[in-house]
Design a protein around this motif. Structure first.
Motif, PDB file in Angstrom:
ATOM      1  N   PRO A  16      13.156 -24.328   5.756  1.00  0.00           N
ATOM      2  CA  PRO A  16      12.162 -23.255   5.668  1.00  0.00           C
ATOM      3  C   PRO A  16      12.061 -22.648   7.070  1.00  0.00           C
ATOM      4  CG  PRO A  16      11.241 -25.385   4.970  1.00  0.00           C
ATOM      5  CD  PRO A  16      12.549 -25.663   5.624  1.00  0.00           C
ATOM      6  N   THR A  17      12.099 -21.333   7.201  1.00  0.00           N
ATOM      7  CA  THR A  17      12.166 -20.763   8.554  1.00  0.00           C
ATOM      8  C   THR A  17      10.859 -20.944   9.329  1.00  0.00           C
ATOM      9  OG1 THR A  17      11.636 -18.603   7.603  1.00  0.00           O
ATOM     10  CG2 THR A  17      13.950 -19.068   8.067  1.00  0.00           C
ATOM     11  N   ASP A  18       9.756 -21.206   8.601  1.00  0.00           N
ATOM     12  CA  ASP A  18       8.464 -21.315   9.299  1.00  0.00           C
ATOM     13  C   ASP A  18       7.892 -22.730   9.261  1.00  0.00           C
ATOM     14  OD1 ASP A  18       7.959 -21.479   6.639  1.00  0.00           O
ATOM     15  OD2 ASP A  18       6.334 -20.003   6.608  1.00  0.00           O
ATOM     16  N   GLY A  19       8.742 -23.726   9.019  1.00  0.00           N
ATOM     17  CA  GLY A  19       8.218 -25.097   8.891  1.00  0.00           C
ATOM     18  C   GLY A  19       8.062 -25.810  10.219  1.00  0.00           C
ATOM     19  N   TRP A  20       7.509 -27.007  10.182  1.00  0.00           N
ATOM     20  CA  TRP A  20       7.399 -27.853  11.368  1.00  0.00           C
ATOM     21  C   TRP A  20       7.269 -29.298  10.914  1.00  0.00           C
ATOM     22  CZ3 TRP A  20       2.623 -30.262  11.106  1.00  0.00           C
ATOM     23  CH2 TRP A  20       1.652 -29.617  10.326  1.00  0.00           C
ATOM     24  N   GLY A  21       7.504 -30.204  11.858  1.00  0.00           N
ATOM     25  CA  GLY A  21       7.350 -31.628  11.561  1.00  0.00           C
ATOM     26  C   GLY A  21       8.389 -32.154  10.575  1.00  0.00           C
ATOM     27  N   GLY A  22       9.496 -31.429  10.454  1.00  0.00           N
ATOM     28  CA  GLY A  22      10.557 -31.905   9.569  1.00  0.00           C
ATOM     29  C   GLY A  22      10.272 -31.642   8.092  1.00  0.00           C
ATOM     30  N   VAL A  23       9.120 -31.026   7.801  1.00  0.00           N
ATOM     31  CA  VAL A  23       8.701 -30.825   6.415  1.00  0.00           C
ATOM     32  C   VAL A  23       9.559 -29.759   5.724  1.00  0.00           C
ATOM     33  CG1 VAL A  23       6.785 -30.194   4.888  1.00  0.00           C
ATOM     34  CG2 VAL A  23       6.337 -31.462   7.002  1.00  0.00           C
ATOM     35  N   GLY A  24      10.053 -30.094   4.552  1.00  0.00           N
ATOM     36  CA  GLY A  24      10.811 -29.122   3.759  1.00  0.00           C
ATOM     37  C   GLY A  24      12.286 -29.055   4.106  1.00  0.00           C
ATOM     38  N   LEU A  25      12.685 -29.701   5.186  1.00  0.00           N
ATOM     39  CA  LEU A  25      14.109 -29.722   5.532  1.00  0.00           C
ATOM     40  C   LEU A  25      14.861 -30.551   4.491  1.00  0.00           C
ATOM     41  CD1 LEU A  25      13.020 -28.881   8.384  1.00  0.00           C
ATOM     42  CD2 LEU A  25      14.934 -30.136   9.318  1.00  0.00           C
ATOM     43  N   THR A  26      15.939 -30.008   3.980  1.00  0.00           N
ATOM     44  CA  THR A  26      16.693 -30.718   2.953  1.00  0.00           C
ATOM     45  C   THR A  26      18.155 -30.808   3.358  1.00  0.00           C
ATOM     46  OG1 THR A  26      15.181 -29.722   1.348  1.00  0.00           O
ATOM     47  CG2 THR A  26      17.152 -30.798   0.482  1.00  0.00           C
ATOM     48  N   LYS A  27      18.628 -32.041   3.410  1.00  0.00           N
ATOM     49  CA  LYS A  27      20.040 -32.235   3.752  1.00  0.00           C
ATOM     50  C   LYS A  27      20.859 -32.118   2.462  1.00  0.00           C
ATOM     51  CE  LYS A  27      22.903 -35.832   5.831  1.00  0.00           C
ATOM     52  NZ  LYS A  27      22.840 -37.157   6.459  1.00  0.00           N
ATOM     53  N   ILE A  28      21.859 -31.261   2.484  1.00  0.00           N
ATOM     54  CA  ILE A  28      22.701 -31.086   1.301  1.00  0.00           C
ATOM     55  C   ILE A  28      24.077 -31.665   1.613  1.00  0.00           C
ATOM     56  CG2 ILE A  28      23.569 -29.411  -0.374  1.00  0.00           C
ATOM     57  CD1 ILE A  28      21.275 -27.543   0.520  1.00  0.00           C
ATOM     58  N   GLU A  29      24.401 -32.760   0.909  1.00  0.00           N
ATOM     59  CA  GLU A  29      25.565 -33.565   1.292  1.00  0.00           C
ATOM     60  C   GLU A  29      26.873 -33.107   0.666  1.00  0.00           C
ATOM     61  OE1 GLU A  29      25.435 -36.672   3.064  1.00  0.00           O
ATOM     62  OE2 GLU A  29      23.407 -37.429   2.797  1.00  0.00           O
ATOM     63  N   ASN A  30      26.765 -32.449  -0.482  1.00  0.00           N
ATOM     64  CA  ASN A  30      28.004 -32.032  -1.157  1.00  0.00           C
ATOM     65  C   ASN A  30      27.721 -30.908  -2.150  1.00  0.00           C
ATOM     66  OD1 ASN A  30      26.909 -33.310  -3.494  1.00  0.00           O
ATOM     67  ND2 ASN A  30      27.600 -35.268  -2.642  1.00  0.00           N
ATOM     68  N   GLN A  31      28.789 -30.382  -2.697  1.00  0.00           N
ATOM     69  CA  GLN A  31      28.696 -29.261  -3.627  1.00  0.00           C
ATOM     70  C   GLN A  31      27.797 -29.594  -4.829  1.00  0.00           C
ATOM     71  OE1 GLN A  31      30.781 -26.425  -2.692  1.00  0.00           O
ATOM     72  NE2 GLN A  31      29.312 -25.398  -4.013  1.00  0.00           N
ATOM     73  N   ALA A  32      27.896 -30.820  -5.310  1.00  0.00           N
ATOM     74  CA  ALA A  32      27.106 -31.213  -6.486  1.00  0.00           C
ATOM     75  C   ALA A  32      25.609 -31.135  -6.182  1.00  0.00           C
ATOM     76  CB  ALA A  32      27.494 -32.626  -6.928  1.00  0.00           C
ATOM     77  N   THR A  33      25.219 -31.627  -5.003  1.00  0.00           N
ATOM     78  CA  THR A  33      23.802 -31.554  -4.614  1.00  0.00           C
ATOM     79  C   THR A  33      23.356 -30.102  -4.528  1.00  0.00           C
ATOM     80  OG1 THR A  33      24.416 -33.343  -3.114  1.00  0.00           O
ATOM     81  CG2 THR A  33      22.126 -32.605  -3.035  1.00  0.00           C
ATOM     82  N   LEU A  34      24.226 -29.276  -3.976  1.00  0.00           N
ATOM     83  CA  LEU A  34      23.893 -27.853  -3.855  1.00  0.00           C
ATOM     84  C   LEU A  34      23.677 -27.244  -5.235  1.00  0.00           C
ATOM     85  CD1 LEU A  34      23.594 -25.352  -2.002  1.00  0.00           C
ATOM     86  CD2 LEU A  34      26.036 -24.955  -2.297  1.00  0.00           C
ATOM     87  N   ASP A  35      24.588 -27.508  -6.157  1.00  0.00           N
ATOM     88  CA  ASP A  35      24.469 -26.978  -7.518  1.00  0.00           C
ATOM     89  C   ASP A  35      23.168 -27.436  -8.171  1.00  0.00           C
ATOM     90  OD1 ASP A  35      26.868 -25.745  -7.245  1.00  0.00           O
ATOM     91  OD2 ASP A  35      28.035 -27.297  -8.269  1.00  0.00           O
ATOM     92  N   MET A  36      22.798 -28.672  -7.891  1.00  0.00           N
ATOM     93  CA  MET A  36      21.582 -29.219  -8.486  1.00  0.00           C
ATOM     94  C   MET A  36      20.335 -28.580  -7.874  1.00  0.00           C
ATOM     95  SD  MET A  36      20.618 -33.214  -8.591  1.00  0.00           S
ATOM     96  CE  MET A  36      19.680 -33.081  -7.092  1.00  0.00           C
ATOM     97  N   LEU A  37      20.424 -28.309  -6.595  1.00  0.00           N
ATOM     98  CA  LEU A  37      19.254 -27.824  -5.863  1.00  0.00           C
ATOM     99  C   LEU A  37      18.960 -26.342  -6.085  1.00  0.00           C
ATOM    100  CD1 LEU A  37      17.945 -29.943  -3.881  1.00  0.00           C
ATOM    101  CD2 LEU A  37      18.600 -28.361  -2.079  1.00  0.00           C
ATOM    102  N   LEU A  38      20.016 -25.566  -6.252  1.00  0.00           N
ATOM    103  CA  LEU A  38      19.846 -24.112  -6.310  1.00  0.00           C
ATOM    104  C   LEU A  38      18.828 -23.627  -7.349  1.00  0.00           C
ATOM    105  CD1 LEU A  38      23.376 -22.652  -5.514  1.00  0.00           C
ATOM    106  CD2 LEU A  38      21.268 -22.465  -4.180  1.00  0.00           C
ATOM    107  N   PRO A  39      18.875 -24.133  -8.586  1.00  0.00           N
ATOM    108  CA  PRO A  39      17.891 -23.665  -9.561  1.00  0.00           C
ATOM    109  C   PRO A  39      16.455 -23.927  -9.096  1.00  0.00           C
ATOM    110  CG  PRO A  39      19.556 -25.017 -10.631  1.00  0.00           C
ATOM    111  CD  PRO A  39      19.791 -25.112  -9.166  1.00  0.00           C
ATOM    112  N   PHE A  40      16.250 -25.079  -8.413  1.00  0.00           N
ATOM    113  CA  PHE A  40      14.908 -25.401  -7.924  1.00  0.00           C
ATOM    114  C   PHE A  40      14.479 -24.427  -6.833  1.00  0.00           C
ATOM    115  CE2 PHE A  40      16.126 -29.482  -9.752  1.00  0.00           C
ATOM    116  CZ  PHE A  40      14.990 -29.779 -10.481  1.00  0.00           C
ATOM    117  N   LEU A  41      15.400 -24.194  -5.907  1.00  0.00           N
ATOM    118  CA  LEU A  41      15.074 -23.285  -4.809  1.00  0.00           C
ATOM    119  C   LEU A  41      14.798 -21.881  -5.354  1.00  0.00           C
ATOM    120  CD1 LEU A  41      17.666 -24.446  -2.144  1.00  0.00           C
ATOM    121  CD2 LEU A  41      15.200 -24.754  -2.072  1.00  0.00           C
ATOM    122  N   ASN A  42      15.564 -21.505  -6.389  1.00  0.00           N
ATOM    123  CA  ASN A  42      15.376 -20.187  -6.977  1.00  0.00           C
ATOM    124  C   ASN A  42      14.021 -20.028  -7.648  1.00  0.00           C
ATOM    125  OD1 ASN A  42      17.220 -18.079  -6.676  1.00  0.00           O
ATOM    126  ND2 ASN A  42      18.804 -19.305  -7.665  1.00  0.00           N
TER     127      ASN A  42
END
Ligand SMILES: Nc1ncnc2c1ncn2[C@@H]1O[C@H](COP(=O)(O)OP(=O)(O)O)[C@@H](O)[C@H]1O
Ligand SMILES: [Mg+2]
Length: 299
Positions: free
Chosen positions: A142-168
């Motif tokens: 998140p561009t306006d976050g702090w304290g590590g909050v909301g940072l999400t590590k995306i390890e592979n394509q599968a995680t990205l595919d899973m995450l995108l609908p949520f982020l959307n």
């Protein structure tokens, strides 16, 4: 006429004691301080900004140093005051450093290394897939976050595919992502005041998290910086226009260079507990801030 400044400084973690010391040192230089000016309780009325009965806009300087997000109302008044009086940090620097994308962009424009990053429109997620192939691991921030909050590590394509609908689903307009930097799970926090080096300490991530933030379980340790780390921090503070800055730096083991993660516009003073462990930079920091306020209010 003698000088009078306004101040809004956090009170927790020893902030109240820091405030007393700053007020006392300013007084020795004939500078009066009105404390606890929270713009949340101010009103703009015609050409003035009033807090209780005080015309904040007629002070000689405003020192805003309260961590945590500010509301749109507070930042509106911050911006307005900044047009008519000196502020520490300036509104421009405050707004810039509150935003990780704007900060990284400026740093890179001026030749300060950061992790590779990309900002794309929420409808252009195909970019993320392409970039994922290149980077192999990325961090969504998140561009306006702090304290590590909301940072999400995306390890592979599968995680990205899973995450995108949520982020959307979240009401976001864009994605800010960084290449995940291979580092030793420690960082450097370098404090700069008025262009001068104040202190450096490190933070180490807990065994179970990849983030070094204290709120993510990280711990602080004493850390001697080399000249290069200090030079990078000074340059980052200058590029961002920050009178006071806490620059977060990690060492990229693949590129074999230091990279700046973010510039903090309200870096905390050492807490009483941290002071006991040898983190003793508060006096130096206070003295540099007092010198700077004195200089900026000279008539
Ligand atoms: N690109 C990255 N690669 C690896 N680790 C990162 C990256 N960006 C951030 N981190 C880790 O996450 C922590 C928090 O990131 P940061 O950008 O400083 O945001 P915050 O404002 O939440 O502190 C950092 O201290 C670091 O440990
Ligand atoms: Mg940080």
């Amino acid at each position: 006429m003698s000088r009078q400044i306004g101040m809004w400084l956090y009170g927790n973690g020893g902030g109240d004691k820091i405030q007393q010391k700053i007020v006392k040192k300013l007084k020795e230089r004939d500078i009066e301080t009105v404390t606890d000016i929270n713009l949340r309780h101010a009103v703009a009325k015609n050409g003035h900004i009033l807090h209780d009965k005080l015309r904040v806009d007629e002070l000689d300087l405003f020192f805003s140093y309260n961590a945590g997000e500010q509301t749109q109302y507070q930042t509106f008044l911050y911006q307005a005051l900044n047009r008519v009086m000196p502020m520490i940090n300036s509104y421009e620097a405050f707004a810039l450093t509150e935003d990780k994308f704007q900060t990284s962009f400026m740093l890179r424009q001026h030749g300060v290394a950061t992790p590779s990053f990309k900002l794309c429109h929420r409808d252009d997620t195909h970019h993320l897939k392409t970039i994922m192939q290149k980077w192999s691991k990325m961090v969504y921030k998140p561009t306006d976050g702090w304290g590590g909050v909301g940072l999400t590590k995306i390890e592979n394509q599968a995680t990205l595919d899973m995450l995108l609908p949520f982020l959307n689903q979240m009401d976001i307009r864009f994605f800010y992502v960084e290449k995940f930097v291979k580092y030793d799970n420690t960082d450097f926090r370098v404090d700069i005041v008025d262009g001068k080096f104040v202190a450096c300490y490190g933070r180490k991530a807990s065994g179970t998290d990849w983030r070094t933030n204290i709120t993510s379980g990280g711990s602080v340790f004493l850390r001697e910086p080399d000249d290069e780390v200090i030079a990078i921090a000074k340059k980052a503070a200058k590029v961002c226009g920050t009178d006071i800055a806490g620059v977060d730096i990690i060492y990229d083991m693949e590129k074999e260079e230091y990279v700046v993660l973010e510039v903090n516009g309200i870096p905390a003073f050492a807490t009483p507990e941290q002071e006991e462990t040898g983190l003793d930079f508060n006096k130096k920091k206070i003295d540099l801030i007092v010198d700077m306020i004195d200089r900026k209010t000279k008539k």
